[in-house]
Design a protein around this motif. Structure first.
Motif, PDB file in Angstrom:
ATOM      1  N   SER A 112       0.791  -1.235  -0.020  1.00 60.06           N
ATOM      2  CA  SER A 112       0.037  -0.055  -0.015  1.00 60.06           C
ATOM      3  C   SER A 112       1.048   1.085  -0.001  1.00 60.06           C
ATOM      4  O   SER A 112       1.871   1.364   0.741  1.00 60.06           O
ATOM      5  N   LEU A 113       0.346   2.177  -0.797  1.00 59.90           N
ATOM      6  CA  LEU A 113       1.106   3.578  -0.587  1.00 59.90           C
ATOM      7  C   LEU A 113       0.382   4.366   0.458  1.00 59.90           C
ATOM      8  O   LEU A 113      -0.629   5.000   0.292  1.00 59.90           O
ATOM      9  N   VAL A 114       0.894   4.355   1.400  1.00 62.79           N
ATOM     10  CA  VAL A 114       0.381   5.093   2.788  1.00 62.79           C
ATOM     11  C   VAL A 114       0.702   6.435   2.793  1.00 62.79           C
ATOM     12  O   VAL A 114       2.224   6.859   2.777  1.00 62.79           O
ATOM     13  N   THR A 115      -0.144   7.449   2.968  1.00 60.92           N
ATOM     14  CA  THR A 115       0.168   8.787   2.810  1.00 60.92           C
ATOM     15  C   THR A 115      -0.266   9.432   3.850  1.00 60.92           C
ATOM     16  O   THR A 115      -1.155   9.212   4.656  1.00 60.92           O
ATOM     17  N   ARG A 116       0.123  10.798   4.358  1.00 60.05           N
ATOM     18  CA  ARG A 116      -0.579  11.792   5.137  1.00 60.05           C
ATOM     19  C   ARG A 116      -2.005  11.955   4.647  1.00 60.05           C
ATOM     20  O   ARG A 116      -2.199  12.174   3.276  1.00 60.05           O
ATOM     21  N   LYS A 129       8.887  13.602   0.045  1.00 60.91           N
ATOM     22  CA  LYS A 129      10.093  12.609   0.532  1.00 60.91           C
ATOM     23  C   LYS A 129       8.882  11.291   0.763  1.00 60.91           C
ATOM     24  O   LYS A 129       7.882  11.280   1.338  1.00 60.91           O
ATOM     25  N   ILE A 130       9.346  10.345  -0.138  1.00 64.97           N
ATOM     26  CA  ILE A 130       8.696   8.853  -0.128  1.00 64.97           C
ATOM     27  C   ILE A 130       9.693   8.019   0.639  1.00 64.97           C
ATOM     28  O   ILE A 130      11.005   7.759   0.288  1.00 64.97           O
ATOM     29  N   ALA A 131       9.187   7.127   1.665  1.00 66.40           N
ATOM     30  CA  ALA A 131      10.179   6.198   2.175  1.00 66.40           C
ATOM     31  C   ALA A 131      10.186   4.802   1.681  1.00 66.40           C
ATOM     32  O   ALA A 131       8.944   4.212   1.314  1.00 66.40           O
ATOM     33  N   VAL A 132      11.165   4.226   1.064  1.00 68.12           N
ATOM     34  CA  VAL A 132      11.249   3.074   0.505  1.00 68.12           C
ATOM     35  C   VAL A 132      12.554   2.260   1.092  1.00 68.12           C
ATOM     36  O   VAL A 132      13.127   2.899   1.840  1.00 68.12           O
ATOM     37  N   THR A 133      12.793   1.091   0.509  1.00 70.63           N
ATOM     38  CA  THR A 133      14.185   0.499   0.850  1.00 70.63           C
ATOM     39  C   THR A 133      14.620   0.100  -0.434  1.00 70.63           C
ATOM     40  O   THR A 133      14.383  -0.669  -1.149  1.00 70.63           O
ATOM     41  N   LEU A 171       6.852   8.621   8.836  1.00 68.75           N
ATOM     42  CA  LEU A 171       5.531   9.251   8.540  1.00 68.75           C
ATOM     43  C   LEU A 171       5.140   9.956   9.780  1.00 68.75           C
ATOM     44  O   LEU A 171       4.684  11.165   9.663  1.00 68.75           O
ATOM     45  N   ILE A 172       5.084   9.109  10.944  1.00 67.25           N
ATOM     46  CA  ILE A 172       4.552  10.048  12.081  1.00 67.25           C
ATOM     47  C   ILE A 172       5.335  11.101  12.613  1.00 67.25           C
ATOM     48  O   ILE A 172       4.425  12.357  12.959  1.00 67.25           O
ATOM     49  N   GLN A 173       6.533  11.176  12.404  1.00 68.47           N
ATOM     50  CA  GLN A 173       7.256  12.144  12.722  1.00 68.47           C
ATOM     51  C   GLN A 173       7.474  13.291  11.564  1.00 68.47           C
ATOM     52  O   GLN A 173       8.045  14.423  11.977  1.00 68.47           O
ATOM     53  N   GLY A 174       6.764  12.960  10.461  1.00 69.56           N
ATOM     54  CA  GLY A 174       6.722  14.048   9.524  1.00 69.56           C
ATOM     55  C   GLY A 174       8.127  14.052   8.749  1.00 69.56           C
ATOM     56  O   GLY A 174       8.148  15.033   7.606  1.00 69.56           O
ATOM     57  N   ARG A 175       9.072  13.077   8.966  1.00 71.39           N
ATOM     58  CA  ARG A 175      10.074  13.044   7.885  1.00 71.39           C
ATOM     59  C   ARG A 175       9.810  12.445   6.522  1.00 71.39           C
ATOM     60  O   ARG A 175      10.648  12.784   5.497  1.00 71.39           O
ATOM     61  N   ALA A 176       8.778  11.966   6.234  1.00 73.30           N
ATOM     62  CA  ALA A 176       8.375  11.487   4.963  1.00 73.30           C
ATOM     63  C   ALA A 176       6.779  11.850   4.848  1.00 73.30           C
ATOM     64  O   ALA A 176       6.121  11.877   5.875  1.00 73.30           O
TER      65      ALA A 176
END
Length: 319
Positions: A112-116, A129-133, A171-176
């Motif tokens: 899933s692409l989880v977003t704000r 900014k999108i978090a991936v590995t 995501l919770i911290q707003g870094r992504a």
């Protein structure tokens, strides 16, 4: 592989007739990138339901090695007999590593692409900014998703954040602003007000995302072990698909989630548990990884498939 064509059916007959007289008591390692992700569920369910034991693998050990690439390295090195890190294994296959695809265990892309919550559409993520590995399937799948919608991969910044817990924190911290992750790992974010903008399984259909893998060396040296393992996992896969309550129970145990969450996940993903292995399907999976490469490899999926064990297993199970 030619020397095995007459051996595998004979081995299976012997297993069916005398499995209790010939058991593997030595450890047999089955590696997965992380605990809880449902794309690896049949491998774990075969352990939970005792199907490895039924096939004479009495010391099957589930091993969780963080990161798909580590699982591929362990498989190639011979540290584990079976693994499920399909995406990075493709890159190893592109290089000619003797990895073999035995059977699919999840025919759907479970990300899933989880977003704000303020993000309304994919284009709203431009410049974010999108978090991936990096080196993992989340990166290659995201690039393929953007390509599908004719969006340049350069439209966003990618943060290399391995692990779902770390992505959740970002995501919770707003870094992504977004992250690609597999349910049920996104359940905390959904409770916090984030949303699934896109379920990738709805965009790319009938693609084998996870598979049971081994090496040509293991097949040559221990074809009976391979047949036992494939039969156990095939039985688990069919159990999940054909038994709703049993499948939900397996999700609860593997994913460490409550029944409500497990039920919603089962209904979302049930059709992904399909034992269908084809060159076309493998090629579709390879295309997702090829999207991240600068040069297209000369890849023939048939060279890396060995479906004889799966066919034997399905016959033995009346399918």
């Amino acid at each position: 592989m030619k020397i095995l064509h007459g051996i595998v059916p004979m081995v299976f007959v012997l297993l069916s007739a005398a499995s209790v007289h010939s058991q593997y008591t030595k450890p047999v390692y089955v590696s997965m990138p992380s605990a809880g992700n449902l794309q690896h569920l049949p491998l774990a369910a075969a352990k939970f339901k005792g199907f490895y034991n039924e096939m004479g693998i009495t010391n099957a050990q589930l091993v969780f090695l963080r990161g798909n690439s580590i699982n591929v390295q362990a498989l190639v090195a011979g540290s584990v007999q079976f693994a499920s890190a399909f995406g990075p294994s493709m890159h190893a296959m592109f290089r000619g590593e003797q990895i073999r695809i035995l059977m699919p265990i999840f025919n759907q892309i479970p990300f899933s692409l989880v977003t704000r919550p303020e993000v309304k559409q994919l284009q709203d993520l431009k410049g974010s900014k999108i978090a991936v590995t990096f080196g993992g399937s989340t990166h290659s799948v995201l690039i393929a998703l953007l390509t599908k919608y004719a969006i340049s991969p350069n439209f966003a910044e990618y943060l290399n954040i391995p692990g779902d817990q770390a992505k959740t924190a970002a995501l919770i911290q707003g870094r992504a602003s977004a992250a690609l992750m597999a349910p049920p790992a996104d359940r905390q974010l959904l409770k916090e007000g984030f949303k699934r903008l896109i379920y990738v399984g709805d965009v790319f259909k009938n693609i084998p995302f996870s598979a049971m893998l081994t090496t040509a060396k293991v097949i040559q040296e221990e074809p009976d072990l391979v047949q036992r393992g494939v039969t156990a996992v095939t039985k688990a896969l069919l159990f999940i698909r054909d038994n709703r309550e049993g499948g939900i129970e397996m999700i609860m145990r593997h994913g460490q989630v409550d029944k409500e969450v497990a039920t919603s996940l089962y209904d979302l993903m049930r059709d992904a548990f399909s034992p269908e292995l084809t060159p076309d399907g493998v090629m579709l999976r390879a295309e997702l990884e090829i999207a991240t490469l600068k040069e297209r490899p000369n890849f023939d999926p048939k060279a890396f498939m060995d479906d004889r064990f799966l066919k034997n297993a399905l016959r033995s199970l009346g399918r």
